[in-house]
Design a protein around this motif. Structure first.
Motif, PDB file in Angstrom:
ATOM      1  N   ILE A  38       0.835  -1.205   0.000  1.00 29.40           N
ATOM      2  CA  ILE A  38       0.000   0.000   0.000  1.00 29.40           C
ATOM      3  C   ILE A  38       0.871   1.256   0.000  1.00 29.40           C
ATOM      4  N   ALA A  39       1.932   1.265   0.825  1.00 27.55           N
ATOM      5  CA  ALA A  39       2.843   2.422   0.876  1.00 27.55           C
ATOM      6  C   ALA A  39       3.495   2.643  -0.484  1.00 27.55           C
ATOM      7  N   ALA A  40       3.923   1.563  -1.132  1.00 28.87           N
ATOM      8  CA  ALA A  40       4.576   1.687  -2.444  1.00 28.87           C
ATOM      9  C   ALA A  40       3.624   2.262  -3.479  1.00 28.87           C
ATOM     10  N   LEU A  46       1.177   9.185  -5.817  1.00 27.82           N
ATOM     11  CA  LEU A  46       1.185  10.562  -5.316  1.00 27.82           C
ATOM     12  C   LEU A  46       2.327  11.377  -5.933  1.00 27.82           C
ATOM     13  N   LEU A  47       3.532  10.829  -5.934  1.00 24.41           N
ATOM     14  CA  LEU A  47       4.666  11.553  -6.536  1.00 24.41           C
ATOM     15  C   LEU A  47       4.456  11.759  -8.033  1.00 24.41           C
ATOM     16  N   LEU A  53       1.102  16.978 -12.668  1.00 26.73           N
ATOM     17  CA  LEU A  53       0.172  18.097 -12.602  1.00 26.73           C
ATOM     18  C   LEU A  53       0.858  19.442 -12.363  1.00 26.73           C
ATOM     19  N   SER A  54       2.056  19.423 -11.796  1.00 22.89           N
ATOM     20  CA  SER A  54       2.767  20.684 -11.574  1.00 22.89           C
ATOM     21  C   SER A  54       3.687  21.046 -12.746  1.00 22.89           C
ATOM     22  N   SER A  55       3.712  20.220 -13.781  1.00 26.69           N
ATOM     23  CA  SER A  55       4.529  20.504 -14.960  1.00 26.69           C
ATOM     24  C   SER A  55       3.928  21.668 -15.735  1.00 26.69           C
TER      25      SER A  55
END
Length: 154
Positions: A38-40, A46-47, A53-55
Protein backbone atom coordinates in the motif's frame (compact mmCIF):
# COMPACT_ATOMS: atom_id res chain seq x y z
CA UNK A 1 -5.52 25.55 -30.18
CA UNK A 2 -2.50 25.74 -32.48
CA UNK A 3 -0.01 24.07 -30.14
CA UNK A 4 0.06 22.54 -26.68
CA UNK A 5 2.89 20.82 -24.82
CA UNK A 6 3.21 19.75 -21.21
CA UNK A 7 6.80 19.87 -19.95
CA UNK A 8 6.33 16.65 -18.03
CA UNK A 9 9.23 14.82 -16.38
CA UNK A 10 11.55 12.72 -18.47
CA UNK A 11 12.05 8.96 -18.37
CA UNK A 12 14.78 9.14 -15.71
CA UNK A 13 12.51 11.03 -13.33
CA UNK A 14 9.78 8.39 -13.70
CA UNK A 15 12.35 5.71 -12.82
CA UNK A 16 13.20 7.67 -9.65
CA UNK A 17 9.50 7.81 -8.75
CA UNK A 18 9.26 4.02 -9.08
CA UNK A 19 12.42 3.70 -6.94
CA UNK A 20 10.77 5.87 -4.27
CA UNK A 21 7.78 3.52 -4.37
CA UNK A 22 10.05 0.49 -3.95
CA UNK A 23 11.82 2.19 -1.04
CA UNK A 24 8.41 2.87 0.55
CA UNK A 25 7.64 -0.83 0.23
CA UNK A 26 10.80 -1.70 2.15
CA UNK A 27 9.91 0.82 4.86
CA UNK A 28 6.41 -0.61 5.31
CA UNK A 29 7.24 -4.30 4.75
CA UNK A 30 8.55 -4.94 8.29
CA UNK A 31 5.11 -3.96 9.60
CA UNK A 32 3.40 -6.23 7.05
CA UNK A 33 3.65 -6.99 3.35
CA UNK A 34 0.22 -5.40 2.83
CA UNK A 35 1.36 -2.14 4.44
CA UNK A 36 4.50 -2.19 2.28
CA UNK A 37 2.51 -2.71 -0.93
CA UNK A 38 0.00 0.00 0.00
CA UNK A 39 2.84 2.42 0.88
CA UNK A 40 4.58 1.69 -2.44
CA UNK A 41 1.41 2.24 -4.48
CA UNK A 42 0.42 5.42 -2.63
CA UNK A 43 3.90 6.99 -2.80
CA UNK A 44 4.36 6.14 -6.49
CA UNK A 45 0.94 7.46 -7.52
CA UNK A 46 1.19 10.56 -5.32
CA UNK A 47 4.67 11.55 -6.54
CA UNK A 48 3.70 10.86 -10.16
CA UNK A 49 0.57 12.99 -9.91
CA UNK A 50 2.38 15.85 -8.17
CA UNK A 51 5.13 15.95 -10.80
CA UNK A 52 2.79 15.60 -13.75
CA UNK A 53 0.17 18.10 -12.60
CA UNK A 54 2.77 20.68 -11.57
CA UNK A 55 4.53 20.50 -14.96
CA UNK A 56 4.21 23.78 -16.89
CA UNK A 57 2.30 23.88 -20.16
CA UNK A 58 3.15 25.72 -23.37
CA UNK A 59 -0.05 26.72 -25.14
CA UNK A 60 -0.47 28.71 -28.34
CA UNK A 61 -3.83 29.88 -29.66
CA UNK A 62 -4.67 32.59 -32.21
CA UNK A 63 -5.36 34.96 -29.28
CA UNK A 64 -2.56 34.30 -26.77
CA UNK A 65 0.65 32.49 -25.88
CA UNK A 66 1.06 30.86 -22.48
CA UNK A 67 4.23 29.39 -21.03
CA UNK A 68 3.81 28.08 -17.51
CA UNK A 69 2.29 30.87 -15.42
CA UNK A 70 2.99 33.62 -17.99
CA UNK A 71 0.46 34.59 -20.63
CA UNK A 72 0.51 37.32 -23.29
CA UNK A 73 -1.68 38.35 -26.21
CA UNK A 74 -0.35 37.34 -29.63
CA UNK A 75 -0.20 40.99 -30.74
CA UNK A 76 2.74 41.50 -28.31
CA UNK A 77 4.66 38.42 -29.45
CA UNK A 78 7.65 39.09 -31.66
CA UNK A 79 9.84 36.59 -33.44
CA UNK A 80 10.57 33.18 -31.97
CA UNK A 81 13.87 31.33 -32.24
CA UNK A 82 14.54 27.70 -31.34
CA UNK A 83 17.81 26.35 -29.97
CA UNK A 84 19.22 22.85 -29.61
CA UNK A 85 22.46 21.46 -28.19
CA UNK A 86 25.24 23.94 -27.51
CA UNK A 87 23.16 26.86 -28.79
CA UNK A 88 20.49 26.05 -26.16
CA UNK A 89 23.14 25.98 -23.42
CA UNK A 90 24.51 29.37 -24.52
CA UNK A 91 21.01 30.91 -24.80
CA UNK A 92 20.18 29.78 -21.24
CA UNK A 93 23.62 30.68 -19.88
CA UNK A 94 26.09 33.29 -21.11
CA UNK A 95 23.63 35.13 -23.38
CA UNK A 96 20.70 35.11 -20.95
CA UNK A 97 19.19 38.47 -20.05
CA UNK A 98 18.31 38.57 -16.35
CA UNK A 99 15.03 40.37 -17.14
CA UNK A 100 13.77 37.50 -19.29
CA UNK A 101 10.98 35.19 -18.17
CA UNK A 102 12.44 31.70 -17.84
CA UNK A 103 10.69 28.34 -17.74
CA UNK A 104 13.38 25.64 -17.81
CA UNK A 105 13.18 21.94 -17.11
CA UNK A 106 16.45 20.06 -16.67
CA UNK A 107 15.20 16.99 -18.51
CA UNK A 108 14.35 18.98 -21.67
CA UNK A 109 17.42 20.40 -23.44
CA UNK A 110 15.98 22.33 -26.44
CA UNK A 111 14.84 25.90 -25.81
CA UNK A 112 12.58 28.44 -27.48
CA UNK A 113 13.10 32.19 -27.23
CA UNK A 114 9.97 34.29 -27.76
CA UNK A 115 10.53 38.04 -28.13
CA UNK A 116 8.05 40.28 -26.30
CA UNK A 117 7.16 43.53 -28.08
CA UNK A 118 4.85 45.08 -25.46
CA UNK A 119 6.33 48.53 -24.67
CA UNK A 120 4.79 48.42 -21.17
CA UNK A 121 6.45 45.09 -20.35
CA UNK A 122 10.07 45.24 -19.12
CA UNK A 123 10.57 41.57 -20.07
CA UNK A 124 12.54 41.47 -23.34
CA UNK A 125 11.77 37.83 -24.11
CA UNK A 126 10.66 34.47 -22.75
CA UNK A 127 13.04 31.52 -22.78
CA UNK A 128 11.51 28.11 -22.18
CA UNK A 129 12.35 24.45 -22.48
CA UNK A 130 10.44 22.63 -25.21
CA UNK A 131 10.71 19.31 -26.98
CA UNK A 132 9.66 20.90 -30.32
CA UNK A 133 11.29 24.34 -30.77
CA UNK A 134 11.01 24.23 -34.57
CA UNK A 135 7.23 23.70 -34.43
CA UNK A 136 6.73 26.65 -32.05
CA UNK A 137 9.06 28.79 -34.16
CA UNK A 138 7.06 27.95 -37.28
CA UNK A 139 3.70 28.79 -35.65
CA UNK A 140 4.79 32.07 -34.03
CA UNK A 141 6.82 33.33 -37.01
CA UNK A 142 4.14 32.60 -39.62
CA UNK A 143 3.49 35.79 -41.57
CA UNK A 144 6.13 37.85 -39.76
CA UNK A 145 9.13 39.64 -41.19
CA UNK A 146 12.15 37.40 -40.59
CA UNK A 147 14.92 39.95 -40.87
CA UNK A 148 14.81 40.22 -44.64
CA UNK A 149 15.65 43.64 -46.06
CA UNK A 150 12.66 45.87 -46.59
CA UNK A 151 11.74 46.69 -50.14
CA UNK A 152 12.19 50.32 -51.05
CA UNK A 153 9.53 52.13 -53.01
CA UNK A 154 10.80 54.62 -55.62
Amino acid sequence: MQYQERLSPGFGTWILIVCAGVASFFVGAPISITVGVIAAIVVTILLGLILYLSSPVIEITPEFVRVGRAQIEREYVGLAEGFRGEAARIAAGPQLDGRAFMCFRGWIDPKIRIDITDPADPTPYWLASTRHPEKIEEILNAGKELGTPAETVS
